[in-house]
Design an enzyme around this catalytic site. Structure first.
Site, short mmCIF file in Angstrom:
data_model
loop_
_atom_site.label_atom_id
_atom_site.label_comp_id
_atom_site.label_asym_id
_atom_site.label_seq_id
_atom_site.Cartn_x
_atom_site.Cartn_y
_atom_site.Cartn_z
N CYS A 141 39.40 -11.68 -48.67
CA CYS A 141 39.15 -12.30 -49.97
C CYS A 141 38.79 -11.17 -50.95
CB CYS A 141 38.00 -13.30 -49.87
SG CYS A 141 36.42 -12.55 -49.41
N HIS B 76 31.62 -8.96 -41.94
CA HIS B 76 31.53 -9.33 -40.53
C HIS B 76 32.89 -9.21 -39.84
CE1 HIS B 76 27.60 -11.77 -41.20
NE2 HIS B 76 27.35 -10.52 -40.90
N HIS C 76 27.19 -9.59 -48.23
CA HIS C 76 26.43 -10.84 -48.04
C HIS C 76 25.22 -10.94 -48.95
CE1 HIS C 76 28.29 -9.60 -44.12
NE2 HIS C 76 28.85 -10.77 -44.31
N CYS D 260 28.98 -9.65 -52.89
CA CYS D 260 30.08 -10.40 -53.47
C CYS D 260 29.60 -11.10 -54.74
CB CYS D 260 30.60 -11.44 -52.48
SG CYS D 260 31.83 -12.56 -53.18
N HIS E 121 21.63 -16.16 -40.96
CA HIS E 121 22.78 -15.50 -41.55
C HIS E 121 22.30 -14.62 -42.71
CE1 HIS E 121 26.54 -14.96 -43.81
NE2 HIS E 121 27.17 -15.24 -42.68
N GLU F 8 23.49 -13.83 -45.55
CA GLU F 8 23.59 -14.41 -46.90
C GLU F 8 22.44 -15.38 -47.16
OE1 GLU F 8 26.37 -17.41 -49.46
OE2 GLU F 8 27.39 -16.17 -47.97
N SER G 108 31.27 -13.85 -37.77
CA SER G 108 31.82 -14.22 -39.07
C SER G 108 31.75 -15.73 -39.23
CB SER G 108 33.28 -13.75 -39.19
OG SER G 108 33.91 -14.38 -40.29
N ASN H 239 32.71 -17.71 -41.73
CA ASN H 239 33.91 -18.39 -42.23
C ASN H 239 35.01 -18.43 -41.18
OD1 ASN H 239 36.33 -16.41 -43.13
ND2 ASN H 239 34.40 -15.33 -43.42
N SER I 41 37.30 -11.72 -43.72
CA SER I 41 36.91 -10.31 -43.52
C SER I 41 37.94 -9.54 -42.70
CB SER I 41 35.57 -10.23 -42.78
OG SER I 41 34.64 -11.14 -43.28
#
Length: 341
Positions: A21, A50, A83, A105, A133, A135, A231, A233, A276
């Site tokens: 992304c 990640h 993150h 990000c 996590h 984030e 990861s 996502n 990622s």
């Protein structure tokens, strides 16, 4: 199975979009640019993204990954991962006499700013995300007295707020869209006055990759998701594939982790990758499948992506001199001043 050909009816559905992304691309390039501009070592707090392959590749170029800011020797450069980090981490870097590059990000930064704004207005903030996590830790640190974590619908029963008319939900950007909305629905049932953020917190790339997997999951008996186990996502893509109808879905870092037994009775294989993941790893999976008779590749396109983010502004400064100056103004020694306040 090595003798099979594409004419046997076996095929691959390849998700689009997939892989990097804009936020990941920005973060990885930022590390590479910092290494070119300032030379090794460049310290990075936590994995920049990640993905095992990305981290190993950057380590070979001179990046040093650390878990704590205190591990970075004074007078060096430390980069914060995509993150995001809490304000206390920026203070740790200042106390440690470190020059910093913030590769958070921009979509995560948006959530951080929302947290600060709602905390300033004295809202209770319900942060939907996974405990531990990076984030979630970073976002929670923006307003620790106002934020409580809601880790899925099953957590809703224990949520308590001061004023049901002043409560808002935010979310980790890499969650499953469907699971998040299930949690939001449960929260709204309990708190009818629940406020939604001004825009969806789940990032565009996460949503697009999940949408592509939903489209191919109904046709693919097997879905292979390329991505690392830490990861979020990527793990969500496995879950989405199964919910979409795939008989089986697996997460692999590399092609050699695929078990040939997974192909038993499978005509259609879906392939995608987390946000990622560099494309070279997907190409290796496609080659592995081609060698086993799955050479017919069809693209499943869910969305167009054209978003890009500019590199961190800190890359336009001389951070080596900045780091040296930070050490000089605090006594000039290489040791940490643990008494500094």
């Amino acid at each position: 199975m090595g003798g099979m050909t594409a004419s046997s009816g076996r095929r691959v559905l390849l998700a689009a979009p997939r892989g990097y992304c804009a936020g990941v691309d920005r973060a990885v390039i930022a590390v590479e640019k910092a290494l070119e501009q300032y030379g090794a070592p460049i310290y990075v707090r936590h994995e920049i993204v990640h993905n095992k392959y990305v981290v190993q590749t950057l380590e070979k170029k001179g990046a040093v990954f650390v878990e704590r800011t205190e591990e970075v020797p004074p007078g060096n450069i430390v980069m914060f991962s995509a993150h995001g980090v809490a304000p206390v981490v920026h203070e740790e870097a200042r106390q440690g006499r470190l020059a910093t590059i913030d590769a958070t990000c921009p979509l995560v930064t948006k959530v951080h700013k929302e947290a600060v704004r709602y905390a300033d207005d004295d809202y209770d903030i319900l942060l939907i995300g996974h405990e531990g996590h990076e984030e979630v830790i970073g976002t929670s640190g923006e307003a620790p007295d106002h934020i409580q974590l809601v880790d899925g619908p099953e957590d809703v029963a224990k949520v308590e707020v001061r004023d049901p008319s002043k409560v808002v939900w935010l979310s980790q950007t890499t969650l499953s869209v469907d699971e998040t909305m299930e949690t939001v629905h449960a929260l709204k049932t309990k708190f009818p006055g629940l406020v939604s953020p001004p825009s969806d917190d789940i990032c565009y790339a996460t949503q697009n990759r999940q949408l592509a997997v939903k489209q191919m999951g109904a046709e693919a008996e097997l879905v292979i998701v390329v991505g690392s186990r830490n990861s979020s996502n990527s793990k969500r893509l496995v879950e989405v594939a199964k919910l979409a109808g795939a008989r089986a879905a697996y997460l692999v870092d590399f092609a050699d982790e695929i078990d040939e037994a997974w192909l038993e009775g499978v005509t259609t294989v879906g392939v995608t990758s987390g946000a990622s993941v560099p494309e070279v790893l997907v190409e290796q999976v496609l080659q592995w499948l081609t060698e086993r008779g799955y050479g017919d590749v069809e693209i499943v396109k869910a969305a167009e992506e054209s978003i890009t983010f500019s590199l961190p502004k800190e890359l336009r400064r001389d951070l080596r001199d900045e780091a040296a100056a930070l050490v000089a103004e605090r006594g000039g020694s290489g040791a940490r001043d643990t008494a500094a306040g």
